[in-house]
Design an enzyme around this catalytic site. Structure first.
Site, PDB file in Angstrom:
ATOM      1  N   HIS A  29       0.904  -1.305  -0.315  1.00 34.50           N
ATOM      2  CA  HIS A  29      -0.076  -0.081   0.066  1.00 34.50           C
ATOM      3  C   HIS A  29       0.734   1.181  -0.097  1.00 34.50           C
ATOM      4  O   HIS A  29       0.685   2.370  -0.686  1.00 34.50           O
ATOM      5  CB  HIS A  29      -0.885   0.150   1.311  1.00 34.50           C
ATOM      6  CG  HIS A  29      -1.833  -1.168   1.350  1.00 34.50           C
ATOM      7  ND1 HIS A  29      -2.133  -1.771   2.558  1.00 34.50           N
ATOM      8  CD2 HIS A  29      -2.903  -1.560   0.509  1.00 34.50           C
ATOM      9  CE1 HIS A  29      -3.251  -2.773   2.083  1.00 34.50           C
ATOM     10  NE2 HIS A  29      -3.491  -2.425   1.162  1.00 34.50           N
ATOM     11  N   LYS A  53     -16.942  -6.050   6.514  1.00 36.29           N
ATOM     12  CA  LYS A  53     -15.917  -7.233   6.654  1.00 36.29           C
ATOM     13  C   LYS A  53     -15.462  -7.301   7.927  1.00 36.29           C
ATOM     14  O   LYS A  53     -15.897  -6.477   8.976  1.00 36.29           O
ATOM     15  CB  LYS A  53     -14.393  -6.788   5.817  1.00 36.29           C
ATOM     16  CG  LYS A  53     -14.547  -6.844   4.390  1.00 36.29           C
ATOM     17  CD  LYS A  53     -13.162  -6.540   3.876  1.00 36.29           C
ATOM     18  CE  LYS A  53     -13.122  -6.603   2.514  1.00 36.29           C
ATOM     19  NZ  LYS A  53     -11.747  -6.341   1.908  1.00 36.29           N
ATOM     20  N   ARG A 102      -1.896  -5.704  -8.507  1.00 35.09           N
ATOM     21  CA  ARG A 102      -0.705  -6.487  -8.321  1.00 35.09           C
ATOM     22  C   ARG A 102      -0.650  -7.723  -9.145  1.00 35.09           C
ATOM     23  O   ARG A 102       0.352  -8.039  -9.777  1.00 35.09           O
ATOM     24  CB  ARG A 102      -1.216  -7.295  -6.999  1.00 35.09           C
ATOM     25  CG  ARG A 102      -0.962  -6.562  -5.821  1.00 35.09           C
ATOM     26  CD  ARG A 102      -1.626  -7.078  -4.472  1.00 35.09           C
ATOM     27  NE  ARG A 102      -3.121  -7.436  -4.719  1.00 35.09           N
ATOM     28  CZ  ARG A 102      -4.018  -7.481  -3.617  1.00 35.09           C
ATOM     29  NH1 ARG A 102      -3.421  -7.873  -2.469  1.00 35.09           N
ATOM     30  NH2 ARG A 102      -5.217  -7.719  -4.017  1.00 35.09           N
ATOM     31  N   SER A 139      -3.144  -7.797   2.673  1.00 32.17           N
ATOM     32  CA  SER A 139      -3.406  -7.618   4.254  1.00 32.17           C
ATOM     33  C   SER A 139      -3.827  -8.894   4.874  1.00 32.17           C
ATOM     34  O   SER A 139      -3.463  -9.358   5.908  1.00 32.17           O
ATOM     35  CB  SER A 139      -4.227  -6.687   4.617  1.00 32.17           C
ATOM     36  OG  SER A 139      -3.883  -5.406   3.939  1.00 32.17           O
TER      37      SER A 139
END
Ligand code: PNS
Length: 171
Positions: A29, A53, A102, A139
């Site tokens: 990040h 979440k 990514r 993460s």
């Protein structure tokens, strides 16, 4: 294009948003935030605060960690948003959303959101390719590895590592 138009373009503040869950912020990040800060006048890092979440850190904790690890980036601010990201962008005069990609697997989901956000409010999305050093980094993996005693010290800033170890009660 005349020079007046060019100058008009230059005078505008280019304020972009880097949105995410940041549970917690990783070096991946930070790489995207730092590169976005070099390209734009102002970067607003925003933690999504919609209750979808199961997060390890509260919104306030995530914001605090982000503020601490971006203190040296003078044109970066950290905030939160609830509801639609495009509404936050419009309310804060943000012209574009910056997202890191990514791998190809990120692309389909991100493309869908980018197109929907443009359709909803003509907010642009700019994609930055992740530094290959961090292309495997997310993460959720960091949390899982840390939880079971793996070494994540090269994947997150030091203060995040300390918070992770304390929260997950690992040595
Ligand atoms: O780090 P994440 O989990 O990929 O972040 C996702 C986030 C918070 C950027 C995304 O879920 C989001 O924008 N949520 C806000 C709600 C919204 O605007 N939904 C419509 C998207 S087209």
């Amino acid at each position: 294009m005349g020079s007046a138009e060019v100058m008009e373009g230059r005078d505008r503040v280019r304020r972009v948003a880097c949105p995410g869950s940041f549970d917690p912020v990783t070096n991946g990040h930070l790489d995207i935030i730092g590169r976005a800060a070099r390209l734009h006048d102002e970067v607003i890092v925003v933690v999504g605060a919609n209750q979808a979440k199961d997060n390890l850190f509260s919104v306030d904790e995530r914001v605090e960690m982000l503020r601490e690890v971006t203190t040296d980036l003078k044109n970066v601010e950290v905030g939160t948003f609830r509801g639609l990201l495009v509404d936050f962008c419009r309310a804060n005069d943000i012209s574009a959303i910056v997202k890191g990609l990514r791998a190809v697997s990120d692309f389909e989901y991100e493309l869908e959101m980018a197109q929907m956000n443009y359709r909803l409010a003509e907010v642009e999305t700019l994609f930055m390719t992740a530094n290959p050093v961090y292309s495997f980094l997310r993460s959720s993996l960091v949390k899982e590895i840390c939880r079971y005693g793996g070494d994540v010290s090269s994947l997150v800033p030091e203060l995040v590592l300390d918070r992770l170890r304390t929260r997950l009660a690992v040595g």
